[in-house]
Every structure is written in C-alpha cells, then in structure tokens.
Design an enzyme around this catalytic site. Structure first.
Site, mmCIF file in Angstrom:
data_model
loop_
_atom_site.group_PDB
_atom_site.id
_atom_site.type_symbol
_atom_site.label_atom_id
_atom_site.label_comp_id
_atom_site.label_asym_id
_atom_site.label_seq_id
_atom_site.Cartn_x
_atom_site.Cartn_y
_atom_site.Cartn_z
ATOM 1 N N CYS A 61 0.845 -1.204 0.000
ATOM 2 C CA CYS A 61 0.000 0.000 0.000
ATOM 3 C C CYS A 61 0.872 1.242 0.000
ATOM 4 O O CYS A 61 1.793 1.375 0.801
ATOM 5 C CB CYS A 61 -0.901 -0.007 1.229
ATOM 6 S SG CYS A 61 -1.886 1.505 1.398
ATOM 7 N N TYR A 116 -7.668 4.576 -9.337
ATOM 8 C CA TYR A 116 -7.393 3.665 -8.226
ATOM 9 C C TYR A 116 -8.217 2.385 -8.377
ATOM 10 O O TYR A 116 -7.710 1.280 -8.192
ATOM 11 C CB TYR A 116 -7.728 4.373 -6.908
ATOM 12 C CG TYR A 116 -7.502 3.535 -5.675
ATOM 13 C CD1 TYR A 116 -6.224 3.127 -5.308
ATOM 14 C CD2 TYR A 116 -8.573 3.185 -4.850
ATOM 15 C CE1 TYR A 116 -6.005 2.377 -4.163
ATOM 16 C CE2 TYR A 116 -8.367 2.438 -3.693
ATOM 17 C CZ TYR A 116 -7.087 2.039 -3.358
ATOM 18 O OH TYR A 116 -6.878 1.304 -2.215
ATOM 19 N N GLU A 152 1.035 -0.170 -6.962
ATOM 20 C CA GLU A 152 1.000 1.073 -6.200
ATOM 21 C C GLU A 152 2.448 1.441 -5.864
ATOM 22 O O GLU A 152 3.174 0.627 -5.286
ATOM 23 C CB GLU A 152 0.193 0.909 -4.910
ATOM 24 C CG GLU A 152 -1.285 0.702 -5.130
ATOM 25 C CD GLU A 152 -2.098 0.790 -3.840
ATOM 26 O OE1 GLU A 152 -1.551 1.259 -2.814
ATOM 27 O OE2 GLU A 152 -3.276 0.397 -3.867
ATOM 28 N N ASP A 204 -2.798 -7.325 2.386
ATOM 29 C CA ASP A 204 -3.081 -6.642 1.117
ATOM 30 C C ASP A 204 -2.682 -7.582 -0.018
ATOM 31 O O ASP A 204 -1.497 -7.822 -0.247
ATOM 32 C CB ASP A 204 -2.303 -5.331 1.019
ATOM 33 C CG ASP A 204 -2.766 -4.303 2.044
ATOM 34 O OD1 ASP A 204 -3.961 -4.309 2.373
ATOM 35 O OD2 ASP A 204 -1.936 -3.517 2.510
ATOM 36 N N TYR A 244 0.071 -4.808 -5.180
ATOM 37 C CA TYR A 244 0.836 -4.689 -3.937
ATOM 38 C C TYR A 244 2.211 -5.361 -4.033
ATOM 39 O O TYR A 244 2.883 -5.548 -3.025
ATOM 40 C CB TYR A 244 0.051 -5.297 -2.775
ATOM 41 C CG TYR A 244 -1.262 -4.602 -2.514
ATOM 42 C CD1 TYR A 244 -1.302 -3.262 -2.146
ATOM 43 C CD2 TYR A 244 -2.472 -5.276 -2.649
ATOM 44 C CE1 TYR A 244 -2.509 -2.615 -1.916
ATOM 45 C CE2 TYR A 244 -3.685 -4.653 -2.422
ATOM 46 C CZ TYR A 244 -3.700 -3.316 -2.062
ATOM 47 O OH TYR A 244 -4.892 -2.680 -1.832
ATOM 48 N N CYS A 285 -1.636 1.990 7.736
ATOM 49 C CA CYS A 285 -0.270 1.833 7.233
ATOM 50 C C CYS A 285 0.074 0.357 7.298
ATOM 51 O O CYS A 285 0.120 -0.231 8.378
ATOM 52 C CB CYS A 285 0.720 2.638 8.071
ATOM 53 S SG CYS A 285 2.451 2.363 7.592
ATOM 54 N N CYS A 304 19.421 -4.959 6.057
ATOM 55 C CA CYS A 304 19.968 -5.058 4.708
ATOM 56 C C CYS A 304 21.418 -4.568 4.729
ATOM 57 O O CYS A 304 21.676 -3.417 5.093
ATOM 58 C CB CYS A 304 19.141 -4.216 3.735
ATOM 59 S SG CYS A 304 19.726 -4.302 2.030
#
Length: 204
Positions: free
Chosen positions: A46, A77, A89, A124, A129, A192, A201
């Site tokens: 998202c 959308y 997105e 999602d 996504y 969120c 990472c």
C-alpha cells in the site's frame, strides 16, 4: 503485467488532476526537479505508508504516489485495484544524492517490507501490492540489483523465502488521485501496512 493485456482497462489520455503541491513540505510534485535531483520509483505494498516513510528521509526533496509497471494509461485507483492494469501502487521519490545516497534509500525500502511475498504484502493481496523498483538510470539499476542480491542472501540465511522484487527501467509513472497524495498527513490515524522482516539489509 496483467495475465490478459487485451482485457486491461483502456485508461485515458488525460492525467488525473492533482494539486501538484506536496502537503507536508510544499515542494512541487511535478517535474522538472531542481538541478542535481534524481528520482526513483518504489513499490512495497500500500502506497500510503510507503510515501510517508520516504518523505521523512532527510535528503528526499519530494514524494508522490501513483501507479506504474503496467499497461493502462492514467488509470484510476479502482482500475488499478482490479489487477487488470498490471500496475503496482508506487511512490515517486525525488532526492538529492548529495544529501542521501541511493543505497540508503534502497536499504530503507528493503527493511520496511517483506520482498518475498509475491503479489501481496501481509493482508493486502493482489498484483498492485507487489514489490518493485523502477529505475531511471543504468547506475540505479545496477545498484538496485546488487542490493537485491545482498538482501536475498541475508534473508536466506534467516530462513526466509526467495525475493520476488521486480527491477525494471521506469517507463511511465501515473499520479494517483489527490486524496491518496500524502494520505497519512491528511489522516494521521489512517492505515499503514508497512511491516518489515526485522532483518537488516547489508548495504549503504
């Protein structure tokens, strides 16, 4: 890309209108950018939480959310959420490489989501996504691929699955509707979906 490109929505010739001004920092969301800026486009689920994550990074000049990686021009959308446009997105990130380097942005990208989930992030679900990096220079692509390899190794050592993140040159970026731009500044308690793996990472 959609499984059946011939079934993709036609889209439209005219871009979806937006104010063009970033609600948080007041900078223009439409190019041309100030001299010396670079841009990269990132998809990690998202786009609401993803955009906030990047506008908070020192050295990022401006962000905007939109759709990229598919075939439908200027999609809505609703069209993108159908999964038939092929778009993800994404967040357009214009940044000053003198203040924040690309490896730092890539590290933020990798650590803030799970790039092993394919066409989803958490709850999602859908190709919109998916995890994707869309580069604007050959050097960006090289660094992105190198970072993917490094993070894939780190994830593998921790027992995670294969990284599914796509890395491609950016062809077109289409701005999302105004209400999506800086959504979490307008709606601080809004959704969120960002959730990283907890694995660092090893770049930057």
């Amino acid at each position: 890309m959609p499984l059946h490109p011939d079934r993709a929505p036609e889209g439209r010739d005219t871009p979806i209108p937006i104010s063009g001004t970033h609600l948080v920092n007041g900078h223009a969301m439409l190019p041309p950018w100030p001299e010396g800026m670079e841009e990269i486009v990132l998809g990690m689920g998202c786009f609401w939480g993803a955009e906030r994550l990047f506008w908070q990074q020192p050295g990022v000049h401006v962000t905007a959310v939109g759709y990229a990686g598919g075939v439908t021009p200027n999609p809505t959308y609703e069209e993108t959420c159908s999964g038939r446009t092929g778009h993800a997105e994404v967040v357009r990130v214009a940044f000053d490489p003198r203040a924040i380097d690309l490896e730092t942005l890539l590290r933020v990208f990798w650590e803030a989501h799970d790039p092993t989930q394919g066409h989803r992030q958490g709850n999602d679900i859908g190709s919109q996504y998916r995890s994707i990096i869309l580069t604007t220079t050959p050097v960006q692509r090289e660094l992105a691929e190198r970072s993917r390899e490094a993070y894939a190794e780190a994830l593998s050592r921790s027992g995670k699955g294969e990284v599914t993140t796509e890395i491609e040159p950016l062809e077109s970026f289409y701005y999302a509707e105004e209400y999506h731009q800086q959504y979490l500044a307008k709606n601080p308690g809004g959704y969120c979906g960002l959730k990283g793996t907890g694995i660092r990472c090893p770049i930057g």
